[in-house]
Design an enzyme around this catalytic site. Structure first.
Site, mmCIF file in Angstrom:
data_model
loop_
_atom_site.group_PDB
_atom_site.id
_atom_site.type_symbol
_atom_site.label_atom_id
_atom_site.label_comp_id
_atom_site.label_asym_id
_atom_site.label_seq_id
_atom_site.Cartn_x
_atom_site.Cartn_y
_atom_site.Cartn_z
ATOM 1 N N GLU A 67 0.811 -1.225 0.000
ATOM 2 C CA GLU A 67 0.000 0.000 0.000
ATOM 3 C C GLU A 67 0.846 1.277 0.000
ATOM 4 O O GLU A 67 0.306 2.386 -0.084
ATOM 5 C CB GLU A 67 -0.944 -0.007 1.205
ATOM 6 C CG GLU A 67 -2.033 -1.062 1.131
ATOM 7 C CD GLU A 67 -1.560 -2.472 1.468
ATOM 8 O OE1 GLU A 67 -2.159 -3.435 0.955
ATOM 9 O OE2 GLU A 67 -0.578 -2.629 2.243
ATOM 10 N N CYS A 89 8.931 -3.066 5.264
ATOM 11 C CA CYS A 89 9.776 -4.222 5.514
ATOM 12 C C CYS A 89 9.037 -5.481 5.070
ATOM 13 O O CYS A 89 7.952 -5.772 5.571
ATOM 14 C CB CYS A 89 10.139 -4.310 6.997
ATOM 15 S SG CYS A 89 11.079 -5.779 7.418
ATOM 16 N N VAL A 90 9.656 -6.197 4.135
ATOM 17 C CA VAL A 90 9.097 -7.454 3.660
ATOM 18 C C VAL A 90 10.129 -8.538 3.959
ATOM 19 O O VAL A 90 11.289 -8.417 3.567
ATOM 20 C CB VAL A 90 8.798 -7.415 2.147
ATOM 21 C CG1 VAL A 90 8.075 -8.681 1.712
ATOM 22 C CG2 VAL A 90 7.986 -6.182 1.784
ATOM 23 N N VAL A 91 9.696 -9.558 4.682
ATOM 24 C CA VAL A 91 10.586 -10.657 5.053
ATOM 25 C C VAL A 91 10.179 -11.900 4.274
ATOM 26 O O VAL A 91 8.995 -12.263 4.240
ATOM 27 C CB VAL A 91 10.533 -10.911 6.580
ATOM 28 C CG1 VAL A 91 11.439 -12.071 6.967
ATOM 29 C CG2 VAL A 91 10.921 -9.648 7.352
ATOM 30 N N ASP A 94 7.497 -18.602 3.184
ATOM 31 C CA ASP A 94 7.457 -19.890 2.499
ATOM 32 C C ASP A 94 6.650 -19.869 1.204
ATOM 33 O O ASP A 94 6.573 -20.870 0.507
ATOM 34 C CB ASP A 94 6.847 -20.956 3.425
ATOM 35 C CG ASP A 94 7.708 -21.201 4.653
ATOM 36 O OD1 ASP A 94 8.943 -21.058 4.536
ATOM 37 O OD2 ASP A 94 7.141 -21.524 5.712
ATOM 38 N N THR A 95 6.049 -18.709 0.878
ATOM 39 C CA THR A 95 5.212 -18.620 -0.320
ATOM 40 C C THR A 95 5.766 -17.530 -1.245
ATOM 41 O O THR A 95 6.599 -16.716 -0.827
ATOM 42 C CB THR A 95 3.759 -18.266 0.060
ATOM 43 O OG1 THR A 95 3.729 -16.915 0.540
ATOM 44 C CG2 THR A 95 3.203 -19.220 1.115
ATOM 45 N N HIS A 97 4.444 -14.863 -2.017
ATOM 46 C CA HIS A 97 3.895 -13.564 -1.633
ATOM 47 C C HIS A 97 5.000 -12.499 -1.549
ATOM 48 O O HIS A 97 4.816 -11.358 -1.999
ATOM 49 C CB HIS A 97 3.163 -13.689 -0.286
ATOM 50 C CG HIS A 97 2.518 -12.428 0.173
ATOM 51 N ND1 HIS A 97 1.382 -11.930 -0.400
ATOM 52 C CD2 HIS A 97 2.862 -11.556 1.157
ATOM 53 C CE1 HIS A 97 1.036 -10.806 0.213
ATOM 54 N NE2 HIS A 97 1.931 -10.560 1.156
ATOM 55 N N PHE A 122 12.811 5.086 -2.066
ATOM 56 C CA PHE A 122 12.531 3.694 -1.732
ATOM 57 C C PHE A 122 13.300 3.308 -0.471
ATOM 58 O O PHE A 122 14.499 3.042 -0.518
ATOM 59 C CB PHE A 122 12.956 2.816 -2.913
ATOM 60 C CG PHE A 122 12.519 1.387 -2.813
ATOM 61 C CD1 PHE A 122 11.242 1.012 -3.203
ATOM 62 C CD2 PHE A 122 13.386 0.413 -2.355
ATOM 63 C CE1 PHE A 122 10.841 -0.322 -3.139
ATOM 64 C CE2 PHE A 122 13.001 -0.917 -2.290
ATOM 65 C CZ PHE A 122 11.726 -1.284 -2.680
ATOM 66 N N ARG A 136 19.322 -3.985 9.818
ATOM 67 C CA ARG A 136 19.238 -2.848 8.907
ATOM 68 C C ARG A 136 18.261 -1.772 9.373
ATOM 69 O O ARG A 136 17.985 -0.821 8.645
ATOM 70 C CB ARG A 136 18.846 -3.350 7.511
ATOM 71 C CG ARG A 136 19.970 -4.142 6.865
ATOM 72 C CD ARG A 136 19.495 -5.080 5.778
ATOM 73 N NE ARG A 136 20.607 -5.777 5.145
ATOM 74 C CZ ARG A 136 21.232 -6.832 5.663
ATOM 75 N NH1 ARG A 136 20.870 -7.324 6.836
ATOM 76 N NH2 ARG A 136 22.244 -7.399 5.026
#
Length: 163
Positions: A67, A89-91, A94-95, A97, A122, A136
């Site tokens: 978003e 933050c995107v970790v 297992d998919t 996504h 960014f 980080r």
């Protein structure tokens, strides 16, 4: 450059332009708030350190990293800032996504940089695990929020030179 070789919070203050007249909008994802709030703190502190008045820092929160593009567009339209910083933050999970979110936000922010007359920075961490995100967001590799703030200041100065 890999953060193993360059601390995200390291920069030469002598290369940072005066930011005392800047207005900056920051859009921060609520997902992984333990990380994103530290990114936000770093960005705000760094902006203020370089002269941006706290009254000229506009913070908005959106549910997740995907978003951020919409949030950045709306913040730019509403506040008319000199730059917009997006923090998320995107970790890896297992998919797939992770891949869809990372690709979507990257494409979205790139598009905003093409159509808006201001830089959209960014400041999204895309990590393999939570420890990398911690490292980080104020940990051993510095704070991506600091880096995003310095980038916003420098990109605004760059844009002003080309008016």
């Amino acid at each position: 450059m890999a953060t193993a070789y360059q601390n995200l919070s390291s920069y030469d203050p002598a290369t940072v332009p005066d930011a005392s007249n800047m207005r900056v909008a920051i859009v921060c994802a609520e997902w992984n708030a333990n990380i994103t709030e530290k990114l936000l703190e770093g960005a705000c502190n760094t902006l203020e350190k370089h002269g941006v008045k706290s009254d000229n820092i506009f913070v908005g929160r959106v549910p997740g990293t995907f978003e951020l593009t919409f949030g950045a567009q709306r913040m730019a339209s509403f506040y008319h800032p000199d730059a917009v910083i997006v923090l998320g933050c995107v970790v890896q999970g297992d998919t797939p996504h992770f891949d869809y979110v990372c690709q979507g936000v990257t494409s979205g922010i790139t598009h905003l940089n093409e159509v808006l007359d201001i830089p959209v920075i960014f400041g999204v961490l895309t990590t393999g695990n939570m420890q990398q995100a911690i490292d980080r967001s104020g940990g051993k590799y510095g704070n991506k929020g600091d880096e995003a703030a310095i980038t916003a200041i420098k990109m605004h100065a760059f844009a002003c030179r080309l008016k």
